[in-house]
Design a protein around this motif. Structure first.
Motif, PDB file in Angstrom:
ATOM      1  N   THR A   1       8.218  -4.850   4.483  1.00  0.00           N
ATOM      2  CA  THR A   1       9.217  -3.954   3.906  1.00  0.00           C
ATOM      3  C   THR A   1       8.616  -2.556   3.804  1.00  0.00           C
ATOM      4  OG1 THR A   1       8.527  -4.420   1.623  1.00  0.00           O
ATOM      5  CG2 THR A   1      10.318  -5.769   2.530  1.00  0.00           C
ATOM      6  N   ALA A   2       9.487  -1.566   3.790  1.00  0.00           N
ATOM      7  CA  ALA A   2       9.037  -0.175   3.642  1.00  0.00           C
ATOM      8  C   ALA A   2      10.042   0.572   2.782  1.00  0.00           C
ATOM      9  CB  ALA A   2       8.901   0.490   5.008  1.00  0.00           C
ATOM     10  N   ARG A   3       9.525   1.308   1.813  1.00  0.00           N
ATOM     11  CA  ARG A   3      10.375   2.112   0.935  1.00  0.00           C
ATOM     12  C   ARG A   3       9.900   3.562   1.000  1.00  0.00           C
ATOM     13  NH1 ARG A   3       8.817  -1.846  -2.475  1.00  0.00           N
ATOM     14  NH2 ARG A   3       7.816  -0.371  -3.912  1.00  0.00           N
ATOM     15  N   GLN A   4      10.815   4.408   1.400  1.00  0.00           N
ATOM     16  CA  GLN A   4      10.486   5.832   1.501  1.00  0.00           C
ATOM     17  C   GLN A   4      10.736   6.512   0.164  1.00  0.00           C
ATOM     18  OE1 GLN A   4      12.646   8.184   4.482  1.00  0.00           O
ATOM     19  NE2 GLN A   4      12.732   9.830   2.979  1.00  0.00           N
ATOM     20  N   GLY A   5       9.745   7.247  -0.310  1.00  0.00           N
ATOM     21  CA  GLY A   5       9.928   8.033  -1.515  1.00  0.00           C
ATOM     22  C   GLY A   5      10.647   9.336  -1.213  1.00  0.00           C
TER      23      GLY A   5
ATOM     24  N   THR B   1       5.151   6.931   0.698  1.00  0.00           N
ATOM     25  CA  THR B   1       5.861   5.725   1.122  1.00  0.00           C
ATOM     26  C   THR B   1       5.172   4.498   0.529  1.00  0.00           C
ATOM     27  OG1 THR B   1       4.529   5.563   3.136  1.00  0.00           O
ATOM     28  CG2 THR B   1       6.615   6.748   3.295  1.00  0.00           C
ATOM     29  N   ASN B   2       5.964   3.481   0.213  1.00  0.00           N
ATOM     30  CA  ASN B   2       5.452   2.192  -0.262  1.00  0.00           C
ATOM     31  C   ASN B   2       5.754   1.149   0.807  1.00  0.00           C
ATOM     32  OD1 ASN B   2       4.689   2.472  -3.368  1.00  0.00           O
ATOM     33  ND2 ASN B   2       6.479   3.746  -2.969  1.00  0.00           N
ATOM     34  N   ILE B   3       4.711   0.578   1.390  1.00  0.00           N
ATOM     35  CA  ILE B   3       4.879  -0.347   2.513  1.00  0.00           C
ATOM     36  C   ILE B   3       4.183  -1.667   2.204  1.00  0.00           C
ATOM     37  CG2 ILE B   3       4.453  -0.734   4.971  1.00  0.00           C
ATOM     38  CD1 ILE B   3       4.568   2.256   5.375  1.00  0.00           C
ATOM     39  N   THR B   4       4.887  -2.764   2.463  1.00  0.00           N
ATOM     40  CA  THR B   4       4.316  -4.100   2.316  1.00  0.00           C
ATOM     41  C   THR B   4       3.993  -4.643   3.703  1.00  0.00           C
ATOM     42  OG1 THR B   4       5.602  -4.497   0.308  1.00  0.00           O
ATOM     43  CG2 THR B   4       4.682  -6.424   1.423  1.00  0.00           C
ATOM     44  N   PHE B   5       2.722  -4.992   3.918  1.00  0.00           N
ATOM     45  CA  PHE B   5       2.254  -5.512   5.202  1.00  0.00           C
ATOM     46  C   PHE B   5       2.010  -7.016   5.092  1.00  0.00           C
ATOM     47  CE2 PHE B   5       0.845  -1.083   5.136  1.00  0.00           C
ATOM     48  CZ  PHE B   5       1.232  -0.635   6.394  1.00  0.00           C
ATOM     49  N   TYR B   6       2.228  -7.726   6.193  1.00  0.00           N
ATOM     50  CA  TYR B   6       1.811  -9.120   6.284  1.00  0.00           C
ATOM     51  C   TYR B   6       0.297  -9.180   6.469  1.00  0.00           C
ATOM     52  CZ  TYR B   6       6.650 -10.656   6.918  1.00  0.00           C
ATOM     53  OH  TYR B   6       7.982 -10.922   6.741  1.00  0.00           O
ATOM     54  N   LEU B   7      -0.312 -10.197   5.896  1.00  0.00           N
ATOM     55  CA  LEU B   7      -1.738 -10.449   6.081  1.00  0.00           C
ATOM     56  C   LEU B   7      -1.917 -11.783   6.795  1.00  0.00           C
ATOM     57  CD1 LEU B   7      -3.141  -9.410   2.579  1.00  0.00           C
ATOM     58  CD2 LEU B   7      -3.053  -8.029   4.661  1.00  0.00           C
ATOM     59  N   THR B   8      -2.811 -11.820   7.767  1.00  0.00           N
ATOM     60  CA  THR B   8      -3.094 -13.055   8.499  1.00  0.00           C
ATOM     61  C   THR B   8      -4.573 -13.381   8.390  1.00  0.00           C
ATOM     62  OG1 THR B   8      -3.451 -11.829  10.554  1.00  0.00           O
ATOM     63  CG2 THR B   8      -1.215 -12.628  10.122  1.00  0.00           C
ATOM     64  N   ASP B   9      -4.875 -14.678   8.525  1.00  0.00           N
ATOM     65  CA  ASP B   9      -6.273 -15.117   8.446  1.00  0.00           C
ATOM     66  C   ASP B   9      -7.040 -14.687   9.691  1.00  0.00           C
ATOM     67  OD1 ASP B   9      -5.728 -16.254   6.029  1.00  0.00           O
ATOM     68  OD2 ASP B   9      -5.240 -18.221   6.892  1.00  0.00           O
TER      69      ASP B   9
ATOM     70  N   ALA C   1       0.849  -1.196   0.000  1.00  0.00           N
ATOM     71  CA  ALA C   1       0.000   0.000   0.000  1.00  0.00           C
ATOM     72  C   ALA C   1       0.882   1.243   0.000  1.00  0.00           C
ATOM     73  CB  ALA C   1      -0.920   0.006   1.218  1.00  0.00           C
ATOM     74  N   LYS C   2       0.361   2.301  -0.604  1.00  0.00           N
ATOM     75  CA  LYS C   2       1.063   3.579  -0.622  1.00  0.00           C
ATOM     76  C   LYS C   2       0.429   4.521   0.391  1.00  0.00           C
ATOM     77  CE  LYS C   2       2.685   3.482  -5.412  1.00  0.00           C
ATOM     78  NZ  LYS C   2       2.730   4.208  -6.709  1.00  0.00           N
ATOM     79  N   GLY C   3       1.286   5.261   1.071  1.00  0.00           N
ATOM     80  CA  GLY C   3       0.803   6.245   2.030  1.00  0.00           C
ATOM     81  C   GLY C   3       1.303   7.634   1.660  1.00  0.00           C
ATOM     82  N   LEU C   4       0.398   8.580   1.598  1.00  0.00           N
ATOM     83  CA  LEU C   4       0.732   9.952   1.216  1.00  0.00           C
ATOM     84  C   LEU C   4       0.642  10.867   2.432  1.00  0.00           C
ATOM     85  CD1 LEU C   4       1.123  12.331  -0.830  1.00  0.00           C
ATOM     86  CD2 LEU C   4      -1.368  12.311  -1.107  1.00  0.00           C
ATOM     87  N   ALA C   5       1.613  11.774   2.536  1.00  0.00           N
ATOM     88  CA  ALA C   5       1.565  12.814   3.565  1.00  0.00           C
ATOM     89  C   ALA C   5       1.880  14.150   2.902  1.00  0.00           C
ATOM     90  CB  ALA C   5       2.551  12.523   4.688  1.00  0.00           C
ATOM     91  N   GLU C   6       1.074  15.152   3.182  1.00  0.00           N
ATOM     92  CA  GLU C   6       1.274  16.492   2.636  1.00  0.00           C
ATOM     93  C   GLU C   6       1.188  17.521   3.754  1.00  0.00           C
ATOM     94  OE1 GLU C   6      -0.238  16.759  -1.874  1.00  0.00           O
ATOM     95  OE2 GLU C   6      -1.848  16.332  -0.448  1.00  0.00           O
ATOM     96  N   ARG C   7       1.951  18.586   3.583  1.00  0.00           N
ATOM     97  CA  ARG C   7       1.928  19.632   4.602  1.00  0.00           C
ATOM     98  C   ARG C   7       2.188  20.989   3.949  1.00  0.00           C
ATOM     99  NH1 ARG C   7       4.575  18.372  10.316  1.00  0.00           N
ATOM    100  NH2 ARG C   7       3.041  16.724   9.985  1.00  0.00           N
TER     101      ARG C   7
ATOM    102  N   ASN D   1      -1.242   6.325   6.938  1.00  0.00           N
ATOM    103  CA  ASN D   1      -2.173   6.341   5.807  1.00  0.00           C
ATOM    104  C   ASN D   1      -2.033   5.084   4.952  1.00  0.00           C
ATOM    105  OD1 ASN D   1      -3.240   8.811   6.554  1.00  0.00           O
ATOM    106  ND2 ASN D   1      -1.820   9.986   5.291  1.00  0.00           N
ATOM    107  N   ALA D   2      -0.808   4.554   4.863  1.00  0.00           N
ATOM    108  CA  ALA D   2      -0.609   3.304   4.126  1.00  0.00           C
ATOM    109  C   ALA D   2      -1.327   2.155   4.829  1.00  0.00           C
ATOM    110  CB  ALA D   2       0.879   3.007   3.996  1.00  0.00           C
TER     111      ALA D   2
END
Length: 246
Positions: free
Chosen positions: A209-213, A238-246, A48-54, A188-189
Motif C-alpha cells: 500500500t502507498a499513502r501520499q501525504g 509518503t507512507n509506503i508498506t512493503f512486502y518482506l520475503t525470506d 516506511a516513510k519517504g521524504l522529498a524536499e526541493r 527514499n522510503a
C-alpha cells in the motif's frame, strides 16, 4: 482358487487405495503449506516513510503601491485630483521604464475621504480632505519587483506620499514537479525499508500500500508562511508498506 483371486484383488485394491490416500494427503498438505507460507509472506510487511524536499523559486509576484494627497479646505479638492493624477502617472511611468508592461499594471480608483477635528465644545477647529489611490502589479518578473521597489521609494523625495506595500511571492508550478518528487519520496522510503530488512535478515519486495501525504510550500528556511520570500521549500512525505520475503 476363486477365493484366492478375490483376496488378491481386494489386496491390490487396498494397496491402490492407500497410495491414492497418501497422494491426496501429500497434495493437500502441499496446498495447505503453500497457503500458510503465502499468508505468512502477506503478513510480513514493513511500513516506511519517504521524504522529498526541493528548493524552488516563486514564479508569480503581487505588489501594491498606495499614494495620497491632502488639503485643508473643501475648495482644495479639484487641485487634489490634479495632483493625484500627476502622482499616479509618475508611478506608472517609473514602472514602465523599469520593465513592467501595461498588462501587468492595474490602476485603482481615487478614493475621497474627509475628517473633522472639533474641540471639547464640538466647535470645528480643523478639517482634512484627502484622496487615496493605488497601483497594483501582478507579474512573473519576481526578481524585478525587489529592484523596482527601492526606486519607487525615491519618489518620496519628490514630495509624493507613498505606502510601498510588501510584495507577495507565490509558486504556482507545483503540478509540474509532483511526479518527480513522489518518485524520489518512494525511493527514499524503499531505502529506509531496506535498512530495516537488512537488520532483520529479510528482503524487501513489492509495494503493498502507498499513502501520499500533502505537499507543503513554505518560505525558504521558515516553518510558517509561504508568500514573503522568493525562494520556497517544497516538501512531501509518503507512507509506503512493503512486502518482506525470506
Amino acid at each position: 482358487m476363486d477365493n484366492i483371486n478375490a483376496g488378491s484383488h481386494r489386496g491390490w485394491g487396498l494397496v491402490l487405495a492407500g497410495i491414492f490416500l497418501a497422494l491426496g494427503i501429500a497434495i493437500a498438505g502441499y496446498f495447505v503449506g503453500q497457503t500458510m507460507f503465502n499468508a505468512k509472506v502477506a503478513l510480513n510487511t514493513a511500513e516506511a516513510k519517504g521524504l522529498a524536499e526541493r528548493r524552488v523559486v516563486a514564479d508569480r509576484a503581487n505588489w501594491s503601491v498606495s499614494f495620497s494627497v491632502a488639503g485643508k479646505k473643501k475648495a482644495d479638492i479639484p487641485g487634489l485630483y490634479q495632483i493625484s493624477e500627476k502622482h499616479q502617472q509618475t508611478i506608472i511611468n517609473l514602472l514602465n521604464e523599469n520593465g513592467f508592461d501595461s498588462e501587468e499594471i492595474e490602476i485603482g480608483v481615487l478614493n475621497y475621504g474627509y475628517q473633522e477635528f472639533r474641540d471639547e465644545n464640538q466647535k470645528l477647529v480643523d478639517e482634512k480632505h484627502y484622496l487615496e489611490g493605488s497601483i497594483s502589479v501582478e507579474t512573473n518578473k519576481v526578481r524585478l519587483v525587489a529592484e523596482v521597489r527601492a526606486k519607487v521609494n525615491k519618489l518620496i523625495a519628490q514630495g509624493i506620499d507613498i505606502q510601498n506595500q510588501a510584495p507577495t511571492y507565490r509558486f504556482t508550478q507545483l503540478n509540474e514537479i509532483k511526479p518527480a518528487m513522489l518518485s524520489e519520496a518512494t525511493k527514499n522510503a524503499r531505502i529506509a525499508a531496506n535498512e530495516f530488512a537488512s537488520n532483520a535478515g529479510v528482503t524487501v519486495g513489492g509495494i503493498r500500500t502507498a499513502r501520499q501525504g500533502s505537499f507543503y510550500i513554505r518560505d525558504a528556511g521558515e516553518d510558517y508562511g509561504d508568500t514573503r520570500k522568493i525562494e520556497k521549500d517544497v516538501r512531501v512525505v509518503t507512507n509506503i508498506t512493503f512486502y518482506l520475503t525470506d
